[in-house]
Scaffold this active site. Sequence first.
Site, PDB file in Angstrom:
ATOM      1  N   ILE A   1     -26.190 -28.616 -23.942  1.00  0.00           N
ATOM      2  CA  ILE A   1     -25.741 -29.555 -22.922  1.00  0.00           C
ATOM      3  C   ILE A   1     -26.904 -30.411 -22.422  1.00  0.00           C
ATOM      4  CG2 ILE A   1     -24.875 -29.682 -20.539  1.00  0.00           C
ATOM      5  CD1 ILE A   1     -23.112 -27.217 -21.249  1.00  0.00           C
TER       6      ILE A   1
ATOM      7  N   ASN B   1     -30.900 -27.803 -15.347  1.00  0.00           N
ATOM      8  CA  ASN B   1     -29.947 -27.276 -16.328  1.00  0.00           C
ATOM      9  C   ASN B   1     -30.421 -26.009 -17.026  1.00  0.00           C
ATOM     10  OD1 ASN B   1     -27.733 -27.529 -18.464  1.00  0.00           O
ATOM     11  ND2 ASN B   1     -29.563 -27.837 -19.714  1.00  0.00           N
TER      12      ASN B   1
ATOM     13  N   TYR C   1     -25.366 -12.668 -14.778  1.00  0.00           N
ATOM     14  CA  TYR C   1     -25.313 -14.124 -14.987  1.00  0.00           C
ATOM     15  C   TYR C   1     -24.329 -14.758 -14.013  1.00  0.00           C
ATOM     16  CZ  TYR C   1     -24.492 -18.584 -17.363  1.00  0.00           C
ATOM     17  OH  TYR C   1     -24.355 -19.921 -17.657  1.00  0.00           O
TER      18      TYR C   1
ATOM     19  N   LYS D   1     -24.982 -17.691 -11.033  1.00  0.00           N
ATOM     20  CA  LYS D   1     -24.304 -18.985 -10.946  1.00  0.00           C
ATOM     21  C   LYS D   1     -23.555 -19.142  -9.624  1.00  0.00           C
ATOM     22  CE  LYS D   1     -25.811 -20.689 -14.750  1.00  0.00           C
ATOM     23  NZ  LYS D   1     -26.747 -21.853 -14.725  1.00  0.00           N
TER      24      LYS D   1
ATOM     25  N   THR E   1     -22.654 -24.347 -27.712  1.00  0.00           N
ATOM     26  CA  THR E   1     -24.105 -24.534 -27.647  1.00  0.00           C
ATOM     27  C   THR E   1     -24.792 -23.369 -28.347  1.00  0.00           C
ATOM     28  OG1 THR E   1     -24.398 -23.295 -25.586  1.00  0.00           O
ATOM     29  CG2 THR E   1     -23.876 -25.661 -25.396  1.00  0.00           C
TER      30      THR E   1
END
Length: 244
Positions: A18, A87, A150, A154, A185
């Site tokens: 991304i 990012n 994770y 976030k 990705t």
Amino acid sequence: MNRLENKTAVVTGGASGIGFATAKRFIEEGAFVFIFGRRQDALDRAVAKLGPKARAVRGSVTEMGDLDRLFDAVKSERGTLDILFANAGTGDLAALGEITAEEYDRTFDSNVKGTLFTVQKGLPLMRAGGSIILTGSTTGVMGTPKFSVYSASKAAIRNFARSWALDLGGTGIRVNVLSPGPTRTELALEVVGEEGMNAIGASTPLGRMADPAETAAVAAFLASDDSSFMTGGEVFVDGGLAQV
């Protein structure tokens, strides 16, 4: 379109996925872009593809000296910064009972500490009209098996945007979260594998994974004046995964 004409952008994690797709889109819309990442070979390949309006700085968002070098390079060549896309991030699969301290530190150092200090160190170069974009995730609002560390990182990113929008009140600088869903990705495929990604993609209302360029298009919107009355918000590019 040239919505980003003469603007300067930084994209961390910009050599692939991304981040690379977004750097490419920013340049197509007129911006000059600095990409930041840990692997020199990947940075070199990315700059070769991006062309003369791209620069690469090698380093890690977990290292304060590396971030200083990044923003020193921006200041030296461009003077100011208009768009900061924080990012870079990472994550590992581990169920409760199997999570290690090393995995926790690696994820939170990159995703939370790294995002915080990327923004804080870049902020002095930004001016009114600037846009800060943080990469979130559908996992920040959903329960996700074997991905709690994770996911928690976030969720922290989401609150960063809410709180920083208040901290930045009166500056004319906006901050928003861009939350992708299943996207093809290198990192996603490494973490959950081809079969896992296909299964997640099939579970979305649109029935597929995203191409990184689709997320980059929304990043360009958040970077541009088209989103000038948006701050503290979150935009999902997830094929409906976390919406229904």
